[in-house]
Design an enzyme around this catalytic site. Structure first.
Site, PDB file in Angstrom:
ATOM      1  N   GLU A  64      -6.159  -8.905   4.184  1.00 39.66           N
ATOM      2  CA  GLU A  64      -5.335  -8.156   5.149  1.00 39.66           C
ATOM      3  C   GLU A  64      -5.293  -8.956   6.436  1.00 39.66           C
ATOM      4  OE1 GLU A  64      -5.957  -3.965   5.850  1.00 39.66           O
ATOM      5  OE2 GLU A  64      -6.572  -3.620   3.770  1.00 39.66           O
ATOM      6  N   ASN A 108     -12.721  -1.209  -0.705  1.00 37.01           N
ATOM      7  CA  ASN A 108     -11.960  -1.788   0.398  1.00 37.01           C
ATOM      8  C   ASN A 108     -12.543  -1.287   1.716  1.00 37.01           C
ATOM      9  OD1 ASN A 108      -9.398  -2.759   1.924  1.00 37.01           O
ATOM     10  ND2 ASN A 108      -9.514  -0.569   2.388  1.00 37.01           N
ATOM     11  N   GLU A 109     -12.733  -2.200   2.645  1.00 35.20           N
ATOM     12  CA  GLU A 109     -13.268  -1.828   3.962  1.00 35.20           C
ATOM     13  C   GLU A 109     -14.411  -0.825   3.819  1.00 35.20           C
ATOM     14  OE1 GLU A 109     -10.289  -0.802   6.873  1.00 35.20           O
ATOM     15  OE2 GLU A 109      -9.377  -2.798   6.786  1.00 35.20           O
ATOM     16  N   GLN A 122       2.375  -5.851   5.910  1.00 36.12           N
ATOM     17  CA  GLN A 122       2.514  -5.626   4.481  1.00 36.12           C
ATOM     18  C   GLN A 122       3.890  -6.080   4.031  1.00 36.12           C
ATOM     19  OE1 GLN A 122       1.379  -1.689   3.138  1.00 36.12           O
ATOM     20  NE2 GLN A 122      -0.567  -1.774   4.233  1.00 36.12           N
ATOM     21  N   GLU A 156       0.839  -1.193   0.000  1.00 33.93           N
ATOM     22  CA  GLU A 156       0.000   0.000   0.000  1.00 33.93           C
ATOM     23  C   GLU A 156       0.877   1.248   0.000  1.00 33.93           C
ATOM     24  OE1 GLU A 156      -3.834   1.867   2.451  1.00 33.93           O
ATOM     25  OE2 GLU A 156      -2.809   0.080   3.201  1.00 33.93           O
ATOM     26  N   TYR A 177      -6.566  -8.462  12.220  1.00 32.89           N
ATOM     27  CA  TYR A 177      -5.217  -8.159  12.698  1.00 32.89           C
ATOM     28  C   TYR A 177      -5.002  -8.715  14.100  1.00 32.89           C
ATOM     29  CZ  TYR A 177      -4.372  -5.065   8.740  1.00 32.89           C
ATOM     30  OH  TYR A 177      -4.179  -4.568   7.480  1.00 32.89           O
TER      31      TYR A 177
END
Length: 512
Positions: free
Chosen positions: A321, A197-198, A370, A50, A264
Site C-alpha cells: 500500500e 493486513n495491518e 488504489q 479494495e 502514504y
C-alpha cells in the site's frame, strides 16, 4: 569501449516550462551500459482493489445487465485501459476490508448472498456481488496475477485454509466440487497470499510478537497441490516503524516469502488535515515531495534489518500500500476516499517507482492504492464516463521497466530547496528492457527550475534519442470528464547535444 559524454537537448521547445531567470539544476548521470543490477520485478507495478467506495462497484463492476458495455459484469472501458498499462498483479479484497471478509458470503447465486455492512468504509451495504469467482474473472480479463489477502483479524484458521483449498484444489474434495458447481472447473493460481493486513491496526491491534505466533499457526494450514503454493506474505509495519520487519524476519524462519509495508504521502504529514488534492501552492508541493521522498529512508532502514536477519535474501519487501492521501472532497462521503489526481501525483508516482527500482534487490512487489476511484487512482469514473489520471500515464510510460534489468548508475544532482529543507532535484532509473533496449527515466521534482543533464555513459548510445514527457504549465493540471486529454505524455526526440529536463516533469528515454 567508447566513452560518450552526452549533453542532449530537448527539441520540443514548447514543452519547456522552467524559469528563464533562475539557474538550472546541474545533474550528471554516470554509468557503464555493460553493468547489470537486480531485475525490476514486474509486480512492482501491482495494483490494489479494495471493497471501498466506488472502487469495486461502479468503478470496475457494473453487472451483466448494465447499459455500460461490460464483460462478465466488468466495464469494458476500464478493463481495456488497465490491460493497456499491462497491470501484472491485483491485490484483493483489502486492506482493512480483508479482515472482516468471509469468503463464503461471496460465492453461489448472487441473490442468495448476504448483504453486510462495510464498517470500515462509509457504513454502506456490501452486497457481496463481487466475490471470489468474480475477482478471478476480473484478473483473467486484465491478464493479471492475483494477490489474495486472507482474514486473520476476524476469521479462523479453518476458514482461511478452506478458502485456499476451494480456490486451488484439483482433487475430488467437497470444497473443490463446490467450486466446480459454482462454475469453475479448473483450480485457480494464486501468486501471493497475505496472512492478515495491518495487524498493528485495523487488522487486530496486535503487537508483532503476538502476530508472529498467529502467523506460524495460520501459515501451517495453507496447503495446496504441488506447484500451486502461493508466495506467503507476513503483515508488516508502516511509515517509520521498523519493529515489525525486525520481529518477523528474525522469528519466522519458514512459510514466509515476504513482509508487507505501508506508507502514504500526506502533504502535511497530519492525518487530521492531510491537505487538498487539487488546490495547493509551491510550498505545499515541496511538502508533498519531502514526505514522499522519505520512502528512500524507510526502504533503506527496513532492508538493512532484513539483510541482518535474512542474509541469504530469501525474503522480499512488499510495499503493498502506497500513494497520496488527501482530505475528502467536500460533498462526498468521507469514507469513500475519492480524490482527484494532478501533475503532482504523477511526479510522486515516478519518484517512488524510481526508488523501488533502486531497491529492486528486495522490493519485489508493490501495490499502489488504489486502482479505480479511490485515493491515487489510475482511473476515475462517473456513470458511463471514464478518465485516465496523470498517475495512469506515468504507469503507461514506465511499462518498459517491467521485468527490466537495472543498470547501476551514479546520479549527482544539485538540491531542490525551500524554507531550510532540501531534496535531490532529480531522480532517475536506468535499465535494460526485456526487448534489449536501454531505458532512462528522469523526474524533476522542482516545480519552477529546469535541470541540465550530462550523461556520462560508457557504451553505444544513439545520436538521436526518442522518448516521452509528462508535464504542464500549471502544477495543479489534471484530467477531467469534460477535458480528458489535458495532461498526457507527449512524444519528442532529443539530439546528442544537451538535455534540459523541464521543471515538474517526468521523462522516459530510449538510449539505444
Amino acid at each position: 569501449m567508447q566513452r560518450n559524454l552526452l549533453k542532449i537537448s530537448l527539441l520540443t521547445a514548447s514543452i519547456l516550462t522552467g524559469n528563464a531567470f533562475a539557474a538550472n539544476h546541474e545533474v550528471t548521470i554516470s554509468a557503464n551500459l555493460q553493468d547489470r543490477g537486480a531485475v525490476i520485478n514486474k509486480d512492482i507495478y501491482g495494483q490494489f482493489a479494495e471493497h471501498l467506495g466506488h472502487g469495486i462497484y461502479e468503478g470496475l463492476w457494473v453487472g451483466e445487465d448494465s447499459e455500460i458495455p461490460n464483460t462478465k459484469g466488468f466495464r469494458n472501458d476500464v478493463v481495456g485501459a488497465l490491460k493497456d498499462i499491462k497491470v501484472p498483479l491485483i491485490r484483493w479484497p483489502g486492506g482493512c476490508f480483508a479482515d472482516e471478509y468471509h469468503w463464503r458470503e461471496g460465492i453461489g447465486p448472487k441473490d442468495e448472498r448476504p448483504v453486510k455492512v462495510n464498517t470500515h468504509w462509509g457504513g454502506v451495504e456490501e452486497t457481496n456481488a463481487v466475490g471470489t469467482h468474480e475477482f478471478f474473472d476480473l484478473a483473467e480479463l486484465i491478464g493479471a496475477d492475483v494477490y489474495i489477502n486472507g482474514n486473520l483479524g476476524s476469521g479462523t484458521v479453518q476458514e482461511m485454509a478452506e478458502w485456499v483449498e476451494y480456490m486451488t484444489s484439483d482433487k475430488n474434495s467437497t470444497l473443490a466440487n463446490e467450486r466446480r458447481a459454482n462454475g469453475r472447473e479448473e483450480p485457480w493460481d494464486i501468486k501471493y497470499f497475505g496472512i492478515g493486513n495491518e495487524s498493528w491496526g485495523c487488522g487486530g491491534h496486535m503487537d508483532p510478537d503476538y502476530y508472529v505466533n498467529l502467523y506460524r499457526q495460520y501459515a501451517t494450514f495453507i496447503k495446496t497441490p504441488k506447484g500451486k503454493r502461493p508466495l506467503l506474505v507476513g503483515s508488516g509495519g508502516d511509515t517509520d516503524n521498523t519493529e515489525w520487519t525486525d520481529v518477523l524476519s528474525a522469528n519466522i524462519d519458514r512459510n514466509m516469502d515476504g513482509i508487507s509495508y505501508h506508507f502514504y504521502t500526506l502533504p502535511t504529514s497530519d492525518w487530521q488535515k492531510k491537505g487538498h488534492a487539487t488546490e495547493f501552492d509551491n510550498a505545499m508541493w515541496f511538502k508533498t515531495m519531502e514526505r514522499t521522498y522519505r520512502m528512500e529512508t524507510y526502504l533503506k532502514n527496513n532492508i538493512d534489518i532484513m539483510d541482518k536477519n535474512d542474509p541469504d535474501g530469501k525474503l522480499g519487501f512488499y510495499v503493498d500500500e502506497w500513494g497520496t492521501w488527501y482530505d475528502a472532497e467536500e460533498g462526498r462521503e468521507p469514507g469513500f476516499l475519492y480524490q482527484q489526481n494532478t501533475l503532482r501525483d504523477a511526479v510522486v508516482t515516478a519518484v517512488n517507482l524510481n526508488l523501488f527500482h533502486e531497491y529492486a534487490r528486495r522490493v519485489h512487489m508493490t501495490n499502489i492504492a488504489q486502482m479505480v476511484n479511490v485515493l491515487q487512482a489510475m482511473i476515475l469514473t462517473d456513470g458511463a464516463k471514464m478518465v485516465k489520471t496523470p498517475t495512469y500515464h506515468v504507469y503507461s510510460m514506465y511499462t518498459v521497466f517491467q521485468d527490466a534489468t537495472s543498470i547501476p548508475f551514479k546520479l549527482d544532482t544539485s538540491r531542490y530547496s525551500m524554507n531550510g529543507e532540501d531534496l535531490p532535484a532529480v531522480t532517475g532509473s536506468l535499465a535494460m528492457g526485456t526487448d534489449g533496449h536501454m531505458y532512462l527515466a528522469l523526474v524533476n521534482m522542482d516545480p519552477t527550475e529546469d535541470a541540465d543533464i550530462d550523461l556520462n555513459i560508457d557504451g553505444k548510445v544513439n545520436k538521436t534519442l526518442s522518448g516521452s514527457i509528462l508535464t504542464a504549465g500549471n502544477i495543479t493540471a489534471k484530467n477531467t470528464f469534460d477535458d480528458q486529454h489535458n495532461l498526457e505524455p507527449k512524444p519528442f526526440k532529443a539530439s546528442a547535444d544537451k538535455l534540459v529536463l523541464p521543471a515538474k516533469s517526468v521523462v522516459v528515454l530510449t538510449l539505444n
